[in-house]
Design a protein around this motif. Structure first.
Motif, PDB file in Angstrom:
ATOM      1  N   ARG A  48       0.862  -1.198   0.000  1.00 17.59           N
ATOM      2  CA  ARG A  48       0.000   0.000   0.000  1.00 17.59           C
ATOM      3  C   ARG A  48       0.892   1.240   0.000  1.00 17.59           C
ATOM      4  O   ARG A  48       1.637   1.478   0.959  1.00 17.59           O
ATOM      5  N   GLU A  49       0.740   2.072  -1.024  1.00 18.94           N
ATOM      6  CA  GLU A  49       1.650   3.213  -1.167  1.00 18.94           C
ATOM      7  C   GLU A  49       1.503   4.209  -0.021  1.00 18.94           C
ATOM      8  O   GLU A  49       2.490   4.787   0.437  1.00 18.94           O
ATOM      9  N   ASP A  50       0.266   4.423   0.455  1.00 19.58           N
ATOM     10  CA  ASP A  50       0.095   5.418   1.531  1.00 19.58           C
ATOM     11  C   ASP A  50       0.817   4.960   2.801  1.00 19.58           C
ATOM     12  O   ASP A  50       1.453   5.770   3.498  1.00 19.58           O
ATOM     13  N   LEU A  51       0.776   3.654   3.085  1.00 24.45           N
ATOM     14  CA  LEU A  51       1.472   3.156   4.278  1.00 24.45           C
ATOM     15  C   LEU A  51       2.986   3.217   4.098  1.00 24.45           C
ATOM     16  O   LEU A  51       3.729   3.538   5.031  1.00 24.45           O
ATOM     17  N   TYR A  52       3.432   2.903   2.902  1.00 28.59           N
ATOM     18  CA  TYR A  52       4.854   3.027   2.592  1.00 28.59           C
ATOM     19  C   TYR A  52       5.321   4.475   2.848  1.00 28.59           C
ATOM     20  O   TYR A  52       6.350   4.715   3.482  1.00 28.59           O
ATOM     21  N   GLN A  53       4.512   5.450   2.401  1.00 28.05           N
ATOM     22  CA  GLN A  53       4.883   6.864   2.590  1.00 28.05           C
ATOM     23  C   GLN A  53       4.904   7.240   4.070  1.00 28.05           C
ATOM     24  O   GLN A  53       5.775   7.988   4.528  1.00 28.05           O
ATOM     25  N   VAL A  54       3.939   6.708   4.817  1.00 28.34           N
ATOM     26  CA  VAL A  54       3.893   6.975   6.261  1.00 28.34           C
ATOM     27  C   VAL A  54       5.143   6.403   6.937  1.00 28.34           C
ATOM     28  O   VAL A  54       5.752   7.031   7.820  1.00 28.34           O
ATOM     29  N   ALA A  55       5.548   5.202   6.505  1.00 27.68           N
ATOM     30  CA  ALA A  55       6.749   4.571   7.080  1.00 27.68           C
ATOM     31  C   ALA A  55       7.991   5.408   6.769  1.00 27.68           C
ATOM     32  O   ALA A  55       8.847   5.627   7.640  1.00 27.68           O
ATOM     33  N   VAL A  56       8.086   5.897   5.537  1.00 27.12           N
ATOM     34  CA  VAL A  56       9.249   6.724   5.155  1.00 27.12           C
ATOM     35  C   VAL A  56       9.273   8.007   5.988  1.00 27.12           C
ATOM     36  O   VAL A  56      10.335   8.429   6.477  1.00 27.12           O
ATOM     37  N   SER A  57       8.101   8.617   6.197  1.00 25.98           N
ATOM     38  CA  SER A  57       8.054   9.846   7.019  1.00 25.98           C
ATOM     39  C   SER A  57       8.503   9.561   8.451  1.00 25.98           C
ATOM     40  O   SER A  57       9.263  10.346   9.037  1.00 25.98           O
ATOM     41  N   ALA A  58       8.045   8.434   9.018  1.00 25.75           N
ATOM     42  CA  ALA A  58       8.428   8.094  10.395  1.00 25.75           C
ATOM     43  C   ALA A  58       9.934   7.825  10.486  1.00 25.75           C
ATOM     44  O   ALA A  58      10.584   8.187  11.465  1.00 25.75           O
ATOM     45  N   LYS A  59      10.479   7.226   9.465  1.00 27.05           N
ATOM     46  CA  LYS A  59      11.942   7.010   9.427  1.00 27.05           C
ATOM     47  C   LYS A  59      12.677   8.349   9.453  1.00 27.05           C
ATOM     48  O   LYS A  59      13.659   8.519  10.174  1.00 27.05           O
ATOM     49  N   GLU A  60      12.150   9.311   8.680  1.00 28.52           N
ATOM     50  CA  GLU A  60      12.812  10.618   8.612  1.00 28.52           C
ATOM     51  C   GLU A  60      12.689  11.358   9.940  1.00 28.52           C
ATOM     52  O   GLU A  60      13.660  11.914  10.452  1.00 28.52           O
ATOM     53  N   VAL A  61      11.492  11.353  10.512  1.00 23.90           N
ATOM     54  CA  VAL A  61      11.267  12.079  11.774  1.00 23.90           C
ATOM     55  C   VAL A  61      12.154  11.511  12.888  1.00 23.90           C
ATOM     56  O   VAL A  61      12.666  12.250  13.721  1.00 23.90           O
ATOM     57  N   THR A  62      12.340  10.181  12.887  1.00 27.34           N
ATOM     58  CA  THR A  62      13.130   9.552  13.959  1.00 27.34           C
ATOM     59  C   THR A  62      14.607   9.473  13.602  1.00 27.34           C
ATOM     60  O   THR A  62      15.400   8.964  14.388  1.00 27.34           O
ATOM     61  N   ASP A  63      14.949   9.942  12.401  1.00 28.67           N
ATOM     62  CA  ASP A  63      16.332   9.932  11.944  1.00 28.67           C
ATOM     63  C   ASP A  63      16.942   8.523  12.022  1.00 28.67           C
ATOM     64  O   ASP A  63      18.086   8.346  12.423  1.00 28.67           O
ATOM     65  N   SER A  64      16.139   7.538  11.635  1.00 25.17           N
ATOM     66  CA  SER A  64      16.599   6.138  11.677  1.00 25.17           C
ATOM     67  C   SER A  64      17.465   5.863  10.452  1.00 25.17           C
ATOM     68  O   SER A  64      17.028   6.070   9.325  1.00 25.17           O
ATOM     69  N   GLN A  65      18.692   5.370  10.689  1.00 23.32           N
ATOM     70  CA  GLN A  65      19.640   5.167   9.587  1.00 23.32           C
ATOM     71  C   GLN A  65      19.582   3.742   9.041  1.00 23.32           C
ATOM     72  O   GLN A  65      19.694   3.531   7.839  1.00 23.32           O
ATOM     73  N   ASN A  66      19.420   2.774   9.919  1.00 23.49           N
ATOM     74  CA  ASN A  66      19.552   1.366   9.515  1.00 23.49           C
ATOM     75  C   ASN A  66      18.193   0.739   9.196  1.00 23.49           C
ATOM     76  O   ASN A  66      17.905  -0.393   9.594  1.00 23.49           O
ATOM     77  N   VAL A  67      17.357   1.491   8.486  1.00 22.40           N
ATOM     78  CA  VAL A  67      16.053   0.982   8.082  1.00 22.40           C
ATOM     79  C   VAL A  67      15.711   1.543   6.705  1.00 22.40           C
ATOM     80  O   VAL A  67      15.993   2.708   6.405  1.00 22.40           O
TER      81      VAL A  67
END
Ligand SMILES: C[S@@+](CC[C@H](N)C(=O)[O-])C[C@H]1O[C@@H](n2cnc3c(N)ncnc32)[C@H](O)[C@@H]1O
Length: 198
Positions: A83-102
């Protein structure tokens, strides 16, 4: 400053973590996203050796990957989500948390190159094909045929992996688990199971 803001996201509760997400996605959490303690326990098992590449099959809003990546920084967590909307939400959460290894990918498991991954997490992603309500949305097709097709597809992937490959299933009917995977641990309620290919 950033750490002071982000620390509670990882440490306190599912409710706190889920604040990373928009309201609609947050509402889905209780039923569709991995609880924090289950994510930590699963990731600990899958990240047993440094440098391992762990794939979440049907990564949704990225909750398993993000929690795993935070607690086990020497492994890399990947998610594939249809699901593209969930994929986008996951990418945003990665950016907000500054997660590198994901890292997150948008697409269907059946169109995805799985060969680079060492270990796998599976929260019953195909079950939505077997129920008449409670699905995430009505934007993808559902059918019992798709359930069997996806389950067999994943079975073949898992069967092709080398001995020592680790798998965690959560709420699975186990149609995707080949007999060469040995059950090595489980929670008392048997919802969470840990397997190793022998
Ligand atoms: C129960 S949710 C789990 C989400 C995430 N793994 C977690 O634990 O927080 C299952 C996810 O799998 C996705 N999914 C189902 N079938 C899929 C397929 N064939 N390819 C990719 N993603 C799929 C769904 O869209 C849904 O987001």
């Amino acid at each position: 400053m950033e750490k002071i803001i982000l620390e509670p996201v990882w440490q306190i509760s599912d409710t706190t973590f889920d604040k990373l997400y928009p309201e609609r996605v947050r509402q889905l959490s209780g039923k569709h996203w991995t609880p924090m303690e289950i994510a930590k326990k699963s990731a600990r098992f899958l990240a047993s050796e440094p440098g391992s590449k762990i794939l979440d099959i049907g990564s949704g809003a990225g909750k398993f990957c993000l929690i795993g990546a935070y607690h086990f920084p020497s492994s890399v967590f990947y998610g594939i989500e249809q699901r593209e909307d969930l994929y986008q939400v996951a990418v945003s959460a990665k950016e907000v948390t500054d997660s590198q290894n994901v890292h997150f990918f948008f697409g269907n498991l059946t169109q995805f190159d799985h060969t680079q991954f060492d270990h796998f997490y599976f929260y019953n992603a195909f079950y939505e094909n077997l129920v008449s309500d409670g699905q995430i949305d009505q934007l993808v097709p559902y059918s019992a045929e798709l359930y069997h097709y996806y389950s067999r597809y994943l079975y073949n992937i898992l069967e092709s992996k080398t001995n020592g490959t680790r798998l965690v299933t959560f709420h699975s009917l186990e149609d995707e688990v080949p007999p060469c995977y040995q059950l090595v641990d489980a929670t008392l309620d048997l919802n969470l199971k840990m397997w190793v290919k022998r």
